[in-house]
Scaffold this motif. Sequence first.
Motif, PDB file in Angstrom:
ATOM      1  N   GLY A 299       0.813  -1.212   0.000  1.00 30.87           N
ATOM      2  CA  GLY A 299       0.000   0.000   0.000  1.00 30.87           C
ATOM      3  C   GLY A 299       0.842   1.256   0.000  1.00 30.87           C
ATOM      4  N   LEU A 300       1.911   1.260   0.767  1.00 33.59           N
ATOM      5  CA  LEU A 300       2.812   2.411   0.803  1.00 33.59           C
ATOM      6  C   LEU A 300       3.456   2.645  -0.559  1.00 33.59           C
ATOM      7  CD1 LEU A 300       4.542   1.868   4.265  1.00 33.59           C
ATOM      8  CD2 LEU A 300       3.042   3.770   3.638  1.00 33.59           C
ATOM      9  N   ARG A 301       3.732   1.571  -1.268  1.00 34.83           N
ATOM     10  CA  ARG A 301       4.394   1.697  -2.567  1.00 34.83           C
ATOM     11  C   ARG A 301       3.454   2.112  -3.690  1.00 34.83           C
ATOM     12  NH1 ARG A 301       7.269  -0.989   0.790  1.00 34.83           N
ATOM     13  NH2 ARG A 301       9.538  -1.261   0.549  1.00 34.83           N
ATOM     14  N   LEU A 302       2.160   2.143  -3.411  1.00 35.17           N
ATOM     15  CA  LEU A 302       1.186   2.678  -4.372  1.00 35.17           C
ATOM     16  C   LEU A 302       0.782   4.112  -4.043  1.00 35.17           C
ATOM     17  CD1 LEU A 302      -1.195  -0.374  -4.930  1.00 35.17           C
ATOM     18  CD2 LEU A 302       0.386   0.620  -6.582  1.00 35.17           C
ATOM     19  N   LEU A 303       1.251   4.631  -2.915  1.00 36.32           N
ATOM     20  CA  LEU A 303       0.902   5.997  -2.536  1.00 36.32           C
ATOM     21  C   LEU A 303       1.369   7.053  -3.536  1.00 36.32           C
ATOM     22  CD1 LEU A 303       1.259   6.357   1.344  1.00 36.32           C
ATOM     23  CD2 LEU A 303      -0.798   6.571  -0.062  1.00 36.32           C
ATOM     24  N   PRO A 304       2.540   6.897  -4.181  1.00 40.16           N
ATOM     25  CA  PRO A 304       2.920   7.910  -5.179  1.00 40.16           C
ATOM     26  C   PRO A 304       1.856   8.109  -6.258  1.00 40.16           C
ATOM     27  CG  PRO A 304       4.803   6.535  -4.680  1.00 40.16           C
ATOM     28  CD  PRO A 304       3.624   5.912  -3.980  1.00 40.16           C
ATOM     29  N   LEU A 305       1.219   7.027  -6.684  1.00 40.04           N
ATOM     30  CA  LEU A 305       0.171   7.130  -7.700  1.00 40.04           C
ATOM     31  C   LEU A 305      -1.055   7.849  -7.157  1.00 40.04           C
ATOM     32  CD1 LEU A 305      -1.164   6.354 -10.420  1.00 40.04           C
ATOM     33  CD2 LEU A 305      -1.801   4.171  -9.360  1.00 40.04           C
ATOM     34  N   THR A 306      -1.565   7.388  -6.020  1.00 41.73           N
ATOM     35  CA  THR A 306      -2.818   7.943  -5.508  1.00 41.73           C
ATOM     36  C   THR A 306      -2.651   9.375  -5.005  1.00 41.73           C
ATOM     37  OG1 THR A 306      -2.355   6.802  -3.418  1.00 41.73           O
ATOM     38  CG2 THR A 306      -3.822   5.710  -4.954  1.00 41.73           C
ATOM     39  N   LEU A 307      -1.521   9.681  -4.393  1.00 49.55           N
ATOM     40  CA  LEU A 307      -1.297  11.055  -3.934  1.00 49.55           C
ATOM     41  C   LEU A 307      -1.103  12.003  -5.117  1.00 49.55           C
ATOM     42  CD1 LEU A 307       0.983  10.547  -0.802  1.00 49.55           C
ATOM     43  CD2 LEU A 307      -1.437  11.157  -0.868  1.00 49.55           C
ATOM     44  N   SER A 308      -0.466  11.509  -6.166  1.00 44.24           N
ATOM     45  CA  SER A 308      -0.303  12.314  -7.373  1.00 44.24           C
ATOM     46  C   SER A 308      -1.665  12.650  -7.982  1.00 44.24           C
ATOM     47  CB  SER A 308       0.569  11.570  -8.388  1.00 44.24           C
ATOM     48  OG  SER A 308       0.725  12.311  -9.574  1.00 44.24           O
ATOM     49  N   ILE A 309      -2.590  11.669  -7.975  1.00 37.05           N
ATOM     50  CA  ILE A 309      -3.948  11.919  -8.459  1.00 37.05           C
ATOM     51  C   ILE A 309      -4.619  12.993  -7.615  1.00 37.05           C
ATOM     52  CG2 ILE A 309      -6.254  10.916  -8.724  1.00 37.05           C
ATOM     53  CD1 ILE A 309      -4.908   8.234  -9.317  1.00 37.05           C
ATOM     54  N   PHE A 310      -4.492  12.877  -6.301  1.00 35.24           N
ATOM     55  CA  PHE A 310      -5.153  13.798  -5.366  1.00 35.24           C
ATOM     56  C   PHE A 310      -4.664  15.232  -5.568  1.00 35.24           C
ATOM     57  CE2 PHE A 310      -5.456  15.486  -0.891  1.00 35.24           C
ATOM     58  CZ  PHE A 310      -6.830  15.627  -0.906  1.00 35.24           C
ATOM     59  N   VAL A 311      -3.351  15.407  -5.624  1.00 35.87           N
ATOM     60  CA  VAL A 311      -2.774  16.748  -5.768  1.00 35.87           C
ATOM     61  C   VAL A 311      -3.091  17.327  -7.149  1.00 35.87           C
ATOM     62  CG1 VAL A 311      -0.624  18.064  -5.840  1.00 35.87           C
ATOM     63  CG2 VAL A 311      -0.950  16.308  -4.088  1.00 35.87           C
ATOM     64  N   ALA A 312      -2.921  16.508  -8.195  1.00 32.54           N
ATOM     65  CA  ALA A 312      -3.143  16.995  -9.559  1.00 32.54           C
ATOM     66  C   ALA A 312      -4.605  17.362  -9.796  1.00 32.54           C
ATOM     67  CB  ALA A 312      -2.703  15.939 -10.573  1.00 32.54           C
ATOM     68  N   SER A 313      -5.546  16.643  -9.166  1.00 34.11           N
ATOM     69  CA  SER A 313      -6.969  16.954  -9.334  1.00 34.11           C
ATOM     70  C   SER A 313      -7.289  18.345  -8.805  1.00 34.11           C
ATOM     71  CB  SER A 313      -7.837  15.909  -8.616  1.00 34.11           C
ATOM     72  OG  SER A 313      -7.711  14.653  -9.220  1.00 34.11           O
ATOM     73  N   ALA A 314      -6.715  18.697  -7.663  1.00 34.31           N
ATOM     74  CA  ALA A 314      -6.961  20.022  -7.080  1.00 34.31           C
ATOM     75  C   ALA A 314      -6.418  21.126  -7.982  1.00 34.31           C
ATOM     76  CB  ALA A 314      -6.323  20.100  -5.695  1.00 34.31           C
ATOM     77  N   ILE A 315      -5.241  20.895  -8.562  1.00 31.74           N
ATOM     78  CA  ILE A 315      -4.641  21.892  -9.450  1.00 31.74           C
ATOM     79  C   ILE A 315      -5.420  21.989 -10.762  1.00 31.74           C
ATOM     80  CG2 ILE A 315      -2.565  22.476 -10.764  1.00 31.74           C
ATOM     81  CD1 ILE A 315      -0.943  21.063  -8.567  1.00 31.74           C
ATOM     82  N   ALA A 316      -5.818  20.815 -11.288  1.00 30.13           N
ATOM     83  CA  ALA A 316      -6.496  20.786 -12.593  1.00 30.13           C
ATOM     84  C   ALA A 316      -7.851  21.470 -12.541  1.00 30.13           C
ATOM     85  CB  ALA A 316      -6.659  19.341 -13.059  1.00 30.13           C
TER      86      ALA A 316
END
Length: 515
Positions: A299-316
């Motif tokens: 789960g920790l090793r998939l966090l880069p993907l999910t956190l990137s989605i979360f941050v990019a969605s707010a910016i987009a």
Amino acid sequence: MAPNRWWTLTVVSVGSFMLLLDVTIVNIALPDIEGALDATLTDLQWVVAAYAVALSAVLLTAGSLADRFGRRAVFSWGMAVFTLASLLCGVAQDPLTLIVARVLQGVGGAALLATSLALLAAAYPDHRDRHVALAVWGAVSGAALAVGPLAGGVLVEAAGWRWIFLVNLPVGILALIATALRVAESRAQSAGRIDWPGFLTFGTALGALSFALLRANEEGWDSAPVVSGFVLSAVSMTAFVLVERTRRDPMLPGAVFRKITTTGAAVGVLAMSSTAFALLLYLTLYLQTVLGHEPLAAGLRLLPLTLSIFVASAIAARVGTVLPARWLVSAGLACVGLGLLLMGGLDASDDWTALLAGQLVTGLGVGLVNPNVVAAAMGAVEPARVGVASGLSNTCRSLGIAVGIAALGAVFADRVRDAVHDAVAGTPLQERAGELGHAVSSGQIGPALAQLPPEQRGIFTDAAHSAFVHGLNSILTVAAVVAFAGALAVIPLIRSRDLSTTGPDGEPLPIAAGH
């Protein structure tokens, strides 16, 4: 107790958090489920896909039921079904019971998702307050997808895989009580008839298609059950189209597709969910089966993907007010394709860090697509049909996950069998290549390993791991091609001149007006 709008926001956010969390949290537990229930890879695919298929099939009908019988009533019903289904998932003793319970979870989740935005709109009539409430709801929804793998890892390691479902029980019961006491009822002023023929034909088409794709690995593409599944799906979808043309109050009005941008938005959502989201299942199995990570570590090793989605969605969401939607959606899908290619080319000796750059780029792409493709779908229809457009977008998202898992799984199984055959050529296992290839492609590595003599187990383990990596590389490439094709398709399909810059109440939508 009098209804309170903040209670409405809390309950709706909790419901959305639960149903979206179950999209990603289950992936981490799949290897443990496989061992506990003696499940095959096809069973594991169904555990994920059954939820998405049910969600897709019921979503639009649930919205119609809510308009007629009341949003709070349907939301409460959905919460009750979702909570009960979570209990059934948690106590399941075999794969079939778990899959059936996941279908029920999807039905309940569809009722929750279909009513969430309508309940918020009724509770927050003031435009400014409504924007704040929608921002909170969106942040909670994004957080659910982001923390899913990590939460799944914590629960599986601390209490066992059953608790990824059982944890929903106390939350669901408290939410039910709060809904009954604190949430105001609302319904459409003029609700049409429920489109039961449309619901039955659409649901049958999705279920039959998923069945055929997932069973092809076990039965063969030319087997009677698989061919029958494809035929039934085609006939049902044809019937659905014909039914919708004759219904006075169709589940999916043809007027929604009057502007080609609606089709473009649907293509964008399907391209995103059938690639980036569908691959989470196989990436999770890779991290745990091949690299040997425990659930929490995976789960920790998939966090880069999910956190990137979360941050990019707010910016987009902010960028979408300045740049045209079609270019943002196209760029996002191109990033998804590039990210999947960066994750590809794996070697059996690689560590998880080989996935890192690809995860970040893929997450950026999903974050660009998500808010802007929904805004395009809602902006392309007249104000009275914004709810239908939103429901269509959510349906396409769930449908893409289900079909993506099934289609990529078929490619994966074929590539794995070929790779095992090549890997054991010239070894004592050569005569059993077909049997062992089927075992690996079906997720039965453990049972197959136990039947081999000790001196042959090392050969098979190496062959199984290298074959799994080969299969994963293949579906990463296929998914990347789909994402790139989607990036090209949405450019002419999503047109700025089709998009309204105001919502049903005259408020501006987050869509750029320029070309």
